[in-house]
Design a protein around this motif. Structure first.
Motif, PDB file in Angstrom:
ATOM      1  N   VAL A 215       0.844  -1.250   0.317  1.00 20.96           N
ATOM      2  CA  VAL A 215       0.022   0.338  -0.076  1.00 20.96           C
ATOM      3  C   VAL A 215       1.860   1.230   0.135  1.00 20.96           C
ATOM      4  O   VAL A 215       1.962   1.336   0.810  1.00 20.96           O
ATOM      5  CB  VAL A 215      -1.222  -0.678   1.166  1.00 20.96           C
ATOM      6  N   THR A 216       0.926   2.257  -0.837  1.00 17.78           N
ATOM      7  CA  THR A 216       1.128   3.445  -1.195  1.00 17.78           C
ATOM      8  C   THR A 216       0.801   4.753  -1.554  1.00 17.78           C
ATOM      9  O   THR A 216      -0.462   5.020  -2.164  1.00 17.78           O
ATOM     10  CB  THR A 216       2.427   3.389  -1.961  1.00 17.78           C
ATOM     11  N   LEU A 217       1.031   5.264   0.096  1.00 11.26           N
ATOM     12  CA  LEU A 217       0.257   6.851  -0.050  1.00 11.26           C
ATOM     13  C   LEU A 217       1.517   7.664  -0.232  1.00 11.26           C
ATOM     14  O   LEU A 217       3.199   7.931   0.058  1.00 11.26           O
ATOM     15  CB  LEU A 217      -0.450   6.867   1.013  1.00 11.26           C
ATOM     16  N   SER A 218       1.304   8.857  -1.582  1.00 10.98           N
ATOM     17  CA  SER A 218       1.762   9.574  -1.574  1.00 10.98           C
ATOM     18  C   SER A 218       1.854  10.900  -1.926  1.00 10.98           C
ATOM     19  O   SER A 218       0.118  11.549  -2.293  1.00 10.98           O
ATOM     20  CB  SER A 218       3.014   9.692  -2.993  1.00 10.98           C
ATOM     21  N   ARG A 219       1.865  12.328  -1.462  1.00 13.81           N
ATOM     22  CA  ARG A 219       0.830  13.360  -1.466  1.00 13.81           C
ATOM     23  C   ARG A 219      -0.612  13.152  -1.076  1.00 13.81           C
ATOM     24  O   ARG A 219      -1.192  14.369  -1.689  1.00 13.81           O
ATOM     25  CB  ARG A 219       1.723  14.126  -3.015  1.00 13.81           C
ATOM     26  N   VAL A 220      -0.329  13.180   0.226  1.00 12.43           N
ATOM     27  CA  VAL A 220      -1.903  12.694   0.441  1.00 12.43           C
ATOM     28  C   VAL A 220      -1.834  14.175   1.319  1.00 12.43           C
ATOM     29  O   VAL A 220      -0.797  14.043   2.242  1.00 12.43           O
ATOM     30  CB  VAL A 220      -2.592  11.609   0.943  1.00 12.43           C
ATOM     31  N   LYS A 221      -3.564  15.083   1.501  1.00 12.94           N
ATOM     32  CA  LYS A 221      -3.593  15.956   2.601  1.00 12.94           C
ATOM     33  C   LYS A 221      -4.503  15.273   3.282  1.00 12.94           C
ATOM     34  O   LYS A 221      -5.971  14.963   2.480  1.00 12.94           O
ATOM     35  CB  LYS A 221      -3.874  17.165   1.857  1.00 12.94           C
ATOM     36  N   ALA A 222      -4.528  15.307   4.385  1.00 15.81           N
ATOM     37  CA  ALA A 222      -5.314  14.953   5.404  1.00 15.81           C
ATOM     38  C   ALA A 222      -5.681  16.126   6.064  1.00 15.81           C
ATOM     39  O   ALA A 222      -4.154  16.690   7.304  1.00 15.81           O
ATOM     40  CB  ALA A 222      -5.236  13.504   6.179  1.00 15.81           C
ATOM     41  N   ILE A 240      -4.536  10.539   8.655  1.00 16.12           N
ATOM     42  CA  ILE A 240      -4.779   9.125   7.873  1.00 16.12           C
ATOM     43  C   ILE A 240      -4.059   7.728   8.944  1.00 16.12           C
ATOM     44  O   ILE A 240      -3.372   8.318   9.910  1.00 16.12           O
ATOM     45  CB  ILE A 240      -2.763   8.905   7.473  1.00 16.12           C
ATOM     46  N   VAL A 241      -4.228   6.824   9.168  1.00 16.26           N
ATOM     47  CA  VAL A 241      -4.908   5.671   9.431  1.00 16.26           C
ATOM     48  C   VAL A 241      -4.339   4.096   8.689  1.00 16.26           C
ATOM     49  O   VAL A 241      -5.119   4.082   8.069  1.00 16.26           O
ATOM     50  CB  VAL A 241      -5.156   5.440  10.617  1.00 16.26           C
ATOM     51  N   LEU A 242      -3.458   4.257   9.614  1.00 15.31           N
ATOM     52  CA  LEU A 242      -2.720   2.502   8.875  1.00 15.31           C
ATOM     53  C   LEU A 242      -2.998   1.417  10.004  1.00 15.31           C
ATOM     54  O   LEU A 242      -2.300   1.166  10.838  1.00 15.31           O
ATOM     55  CB  LEU A 242      -1.358   2.693   8.380  1.00 15.31           C
ATOM     56  N   GLY A 243      -3.230   0.857   9.099  1.00 13.98           N
ATOM     57  CA  GLY A 243      -4.372  -0.853   9.757  1.00 13.98           C
ATOM     58  C   GLY A 243      -4.104  -1.901   9.138  1.00 13.98           C
ATOM     59  O   GLY A 243      -4.817  -1.913   7.598  1.00 13.98           O
ATOM     60  N   SER A 244      -3.746  -3.166   9.886  1.00 10.66           N
ATOM     61  CA  SER A 244      -2.964  -3.965   9.013  1.00 10.66           C
ATOM     62  C   SER A 244      -2.862  -4.355   7.731  1.00 10.66           C
ATOM     63  O   SER A 244      -3.304  -4.930   6.369  1.00 10.66           O
ATOM     64  CB  SER A 244      -5.093  -5.566   8.631  1.00 10.66           C
ATOM     65  N   ILE A 245      -1.768  -3.398   7.785  1.00  2.00           N
ATOM     66  CA  ILE A 245      -0.873  -3.624   6.590  1.00  2.00           C
ATOM     67  C   ILE A 245       0.510  -4.794   6.126  1.00  2.00           C
ATOM     68  O   ILE A 245       1.636  -3.672   7.381  1.00  2.00           O
ATOM     69  CB  ILE A 245      -1.146  -1.732   5.888  1.00  2.00           C
ATOM     70  N   ARG A 246       0.811  -4.823   5.458  1.00  3.89           N
ATOM     71  CA  ARG A 246       2.265  -5.691   5.578  1.00  3.89           C
ATOM     72  C   ARG A 246       3.011  -4.999   3.865  1.00  3.89           C
ATOM     73  O   ARG A 246       2.060  -4.829   3.300  1.00  3.89           O
ATOM     74  CB  ARG A 246       2.391  -6.839   5.552  1.00  3.89           C
ATOM     75  N   ASN A 247       4.004  -4.012   4.445  1.00  2.00           N
ATOM     76  CA  ASN A 247       4.370  -3.662   3.203  1.00  2.00           C
ATOM     77  C   ASN A 247       4.222  -2.395   2.498  1.00  2.00           C
ATOM     78  O   ASN A 247       2.897  -2.164   2.049  1.00  2.00           O
ATOM     79  CB  ASN A 247       4.652  -4.401   1.609  1.00  2.00           C
ATOM     80  N   GLY A 248       3.640  -0.888   3.317  1.00  6.62           N
ATOM     81  CA  GLY A 248       3.816  -0.083   3.253  1.00  6.62           C
ATOM     82  C   GLY A 248       4.439   0.756   3.020  1.00  6.62           C
ATOM     83  O   GLY A 248       5.725   1.037   3.436  1.00  6.62           O
ATOM     84  N   ARG A 249       3.654   2.062   2.787  1.00  6.19           N
ATOM     85  CA  ARG A 249       4.371   3.547   2.252  1.00  6.19           C
ATOM     86  C   ARG A 249       3.663   4.434   2.720  1.00  6.19           C
ATOM     87  O   ARG A 249       2.572   4.725   1.545  1.00  6.19           O
ATOM     88  CB  ARG A 249       5.588   3.366   1.657  1.00  6.19           C
ATOM     89  N   VAL A 250       4.104   5.898   3.584  1.00  9.27           N
ATOM     90  CA  VAL A 250       3.663   7.421   2.997  1.00  9.27           C
ATOM     91  C   VAL A 250       4.814   7.932   2.744  1.00  9.27           C
ATOM     92  O   VAL A 250       5.568   8.148   3.656  1.00  9.27           O
ATOM     93  CB  VAL A 250       2.662   6.950   4.281  1.00  9.27           C
ATOM     94  N   TYR A 251       4.778   8.798   1.442  1.00  5.57           N
ATOM     95  CA  TYR A 251       5.262   9.777   1.650  1.00  5.57           C
ATOM     96  C   TYR A 251       4.659  11.150   1.302  1.00  5.57           C
ATOM     97  O   TYR A 251       3.943  11.049   0.432  1.00  5.57           O
ATOM     98  CB  TYR A 251       6.491   9.305   1.181  1.00  5.57           C
ATOM     99  N   GLN A 252       5.475  11.816   1.460  1.00  7.76           N
ATOM    100  CA  GLN A 252       5.125  13.053   1.014  1.00  7.76           C
ATOM    101  C   GLN A 252       4.204  13.917   1.131  1.00  7.76           C
ATOM    102  O   GLN A 252       3.325  14.615   0.558  1.00  7.76           O
ATOM    103  CB  GLN A 252       5.821  13.405  -0.523  1.00  7.76           C
ATOM    104  N   SER A 253       3.197  13.115   2.349  1.00  6.70           N
ATOM    105  CA  SER A 253       2.010  13.872   2.795  1.00  6.70           C
ATOM    106  C   SER A 253       2.068  14.288   4.328  1.00  6.70           C
ATOM    107  O   SER A 253       2.723  14.623   4.785  1.00  6.70           O
ATOM    108  CB  SER A 253       1.495  12.693   3.062  1.00  6.70           C
ATOM    109  N   VAL A 254       0.702  15.226   4.244  1.00  6.06           N
ATOM    110  CA  VAL A 254       0.565  16.528   4.533  1.00  6.06           C
ATOM    111  C   VAL A 254      -0.899  15.842   5.810  1.00  6.06           C
ATOM    112  O   VAL A 254      -1.795  15.678   5.760  1.00  6.06           O
ATOM    113  CB  VAL A 254       0.778  17.513   4.023  1.00  6.06           C
ATOM    114  N   ALA A 255      -0.565  16.109   6.976  1.00  3.91           N
ATOM    115  CA  ALA A 255      -2.050  16.210   8.602  1.00  3.91           C
ATOM    116  C   ALA A 255      -1.270  17.380   9.233  1.00  3.91           C
ATOM    117  O   ALA A 255      -0.652  17.088   9.698  1.00  3.91           O
ATOM    118  CB  ALA A 255      -1.844  14.570   9.291  1.00  3.91           C
ATOM    119  N   HIS A 256      -2.473  17.869   8.942  1.00  6.25           N
ATOM    120  CA  HIS A 256      -2.598  19.290   9.977  1.00  6.25           C
ATOM    121  C   HIS A 256      -4.151  19.342  10.500  1.00  6.25           C
ATOM    122  O   HIS A 256      -5.031  19.361   9.880  1.00  6.25           O
ATOM    123  CB  HIS A 256      -2.299  20.053   9.577  1.00  6.25           C
TER     124      HIS A 256
END
Length: 536
Positions: A215-222, A240-256
């Motif tokens: 699972v890959t998340l990129s440039r997500v704004k939350a 952003i909540v990541l549950g029950s994932i094998r092999n994942g990446r979150v990058y260049q994202s913003v949560a505020h």
């Protein structure tokens, strides 16, 4: 031979089947100016309603296009037997100018059930009051018995707001979930429980399985996902909540600015970006700031929560959150929270509401193999709230804390509820500087000098040699509030003496990677998330 001549009549055109698109399927159009009696196969023959589009059974390569700038009330559902595959997905997107809007009425805007091979692009989804209470804006859910995960999901260029969860992806017990999921350039805002959330069945530490994979998340704004003030028994209000994932990446994202309305009675609180029940995650190059909690729990920037293993928080920026900048925590009485790394991150002025946390916090029932190195924490008091730069509590084994910069304006640099032995938690090569009273709280003892703590706790040693320093690293951020991304420059050391007590990680068997927070190649063993500035 008789010859028949027809005068004044035209021969009918031979029937030509509609042309397929380049993916081998058909392209259908929906427009407010359309007619549900048409075939939908061209802009001039577009359908009018989502109801008509939803009645179609889509096949691999089909594409559904909604007119850009138009608003369509209703929803779309794809279920088993529909959709496509990685090579020929079903695509739902806009055409013309701008994004089309799906205005849901008590349902998800788009729901994908027991199928995959779907790409959702360039759309806006908005919920109504009923959707805000109970539905995900885009819902992916699997509950069919199968041995294979559902393959290929893409969401890009989408904005989702006013649902219970912006984007939700889940799987029922004993059900494989989704694989090869990519969500990019997407905004999830002003939802109730979370901006984006994935989940699966309850975690079994004896036989761990994970619902979703790759699972890959990129440039997500939350942002603006405020939480549910009536949800006292669960956490709400995360970005952003990541549950029950094998092999994942979150990058260049913003949560505020998430979590502001979460329950004041909740025993669990929200975070900007966090994970649980997962393994092999990389959360990097993200920003999480001004996240809130209604209760006395959480409200931080980043978190690795229960049952997370072999995962990394790196090259992230956290600032001005109610709770910790970076939290590693487990309440589960098992050995699943293990082998995680927190490195090359900045924390500026976190724990603004809750002094029971700090810039970096680690504790739990059982946490093993935690590496915390090359982070920079600038922690300033917020009125009566005085949180430490680093807080450790019970439950740690095999943890190392190396080459970090911890800076405060008078609150404790380190607070540990346990006087850990070096075999349990080892400190080496860190910078500890305070512009006020210098202190380390270690179990029942409080020490006002590095040398005293080193002698009493047998910390900050490499063999017989003392490591670490209490010299000033000259961080402008100690005097200047960290209020935006530019604050990272204020956390770069400008005095070499204040970072010179670091240890050589490679010599200790740790590969720190090639670059610092800013992508500058590592030149030498110095403390902190960034190489020293020119003045050093």
């Amino acid at each position: 031979m008789a010859v028949l001549f027809l005068f004044g009549c035209e021969m009918p055109e031979p029937y030509a089947p509609p042309a397929k698109n380049s993916e081998g399927g058909y392209t259908y159009y929906v427009s407010p100016d359309g007619d549900d009696g048409e075939d939908g196969l061209s802009p001039s023959g577009a359908w009018r309603s989502l109801k008509k589009a939803d009645s179609m059974k889509f096949r691999p390569g089909d594409r559904l296009r909604l007119k850009g700038g138009a608003r369509f009330r209703g929803d779309l559902k794809l279920s088993a037997g529909e959709a496509g595959n990685a090579k020929s997905p079903v695509v739902i997107d806009s055409y013309g100018t701008g994004r089309a809007t799906i205005a849901a009425a008590g349902e998800s805007g788009i729901s994908i059930h027991n199928t995959a091979g779907v790409e959702i692009r360039d759309l806006t989804l908005v919920g109504d009051t009923a959707s805000f209470k109970k539905r995900a804006g885009i819902s992916f859910f699997a509950d069919a018995r199968s041995r294979k995960k559902l393959d290929h999901i893409t969401v890009s260029g989408v904005e989702v707001s006013r649902f219970r969860t912006g984007i939700g992806m889940g799987a029922a017990p004993r059900t494989p979930g989704f694989r090869d999921v990519r969500i990019s350039d997407t905004t999830v805002r002003d939802n109730k429980d979370a901006g984006l959330s994935t989940y699966g069945a309850a975690f079994d530490a004896e036989e761990p399985t994970y619902a979703h994979e790759r699972v890959t998340l990129s440039r997500v704004k939350a942002y603006g996902n405020d939480g549910d003030p009536k949800a006292h028994r669960r956490n709400t209000g995360s970005g952003i909540v990541l549950g029950s994932i094998r092999n994942g990446r979150v990058y260049q994202s913003v949560a505020h600015d998430n979590g502001a309305k979460s329950s004041v009675k909740a025993v669990e609180g929200p975070e900007g970006i966090w994970a649980y029940d997962s393994t092999a995650l990389v959360i990097e190059n993200n920003i999480s700031y001004a996240n809130r909690t209604g209760s006395r729990s959480d409200g931080g920037g980043f978190g690795l929560d229960n049952n997370v293993s072999s995962s990394v928080l790196q090259y992230n920026l956290s600032y001005r959150n109610d709770g910790p900048g970076y939290l590693v925590y487990s309440a589960a009485d098992n050995r699943a929270q293990k082998d995680n790394t927190v490195r090359f991150n900045f924390s500026g002025d976190d724990a603004r509401k809750l002094s029971l946390y700090g810039g970096i916090v680690a504790y739990g029932t059982r946490i093993s193999g935690l590496d915390i190195y090359h982070n920079t924490v600038v922690q300033k008091a917020n009125g009566v709230v005085k949180a430490p730069a680093l807080r450790l509590q019970e439950g740690l084994t095999g943890a190392v804390v190396r080459n970090n910069i911890f800076v405060t304006d008078g609150s404790a640099l380190v607070e540990s509820s346990s006087a850990y032995e070096p075999a349990e938690v080892r400190f080496q090569g860190n910078t500890y500087f305070s512009s006020g009273d210098w202190s380390v709280e270690w179990g029942q003892g409080t020490y006002d000098r590095l040398g005293l703590w080193r002698a009493a706790a047998d910390q900050e040693r490499l063999g017989s040699k003392g490591t670490g320093t209490d010299k000033d690293p000259c961080l402008e951020g100690l005097a200047v509030p960290i209020t935006d991304v530019d604050g990272t420059a204020a956390m770069v050391p400008e005095c070499s003496a204040g970072v010179a007590g670091a240890v050589d990680l490679k010599a200790l068997g740790v590969d720190p990677g090639p670059v610092d927070y800013f992508g500058t190649r590592l030149r030498e063993s110095v403390a902190g998330a960034a190489q020293p500035g020119p003045a050093a």
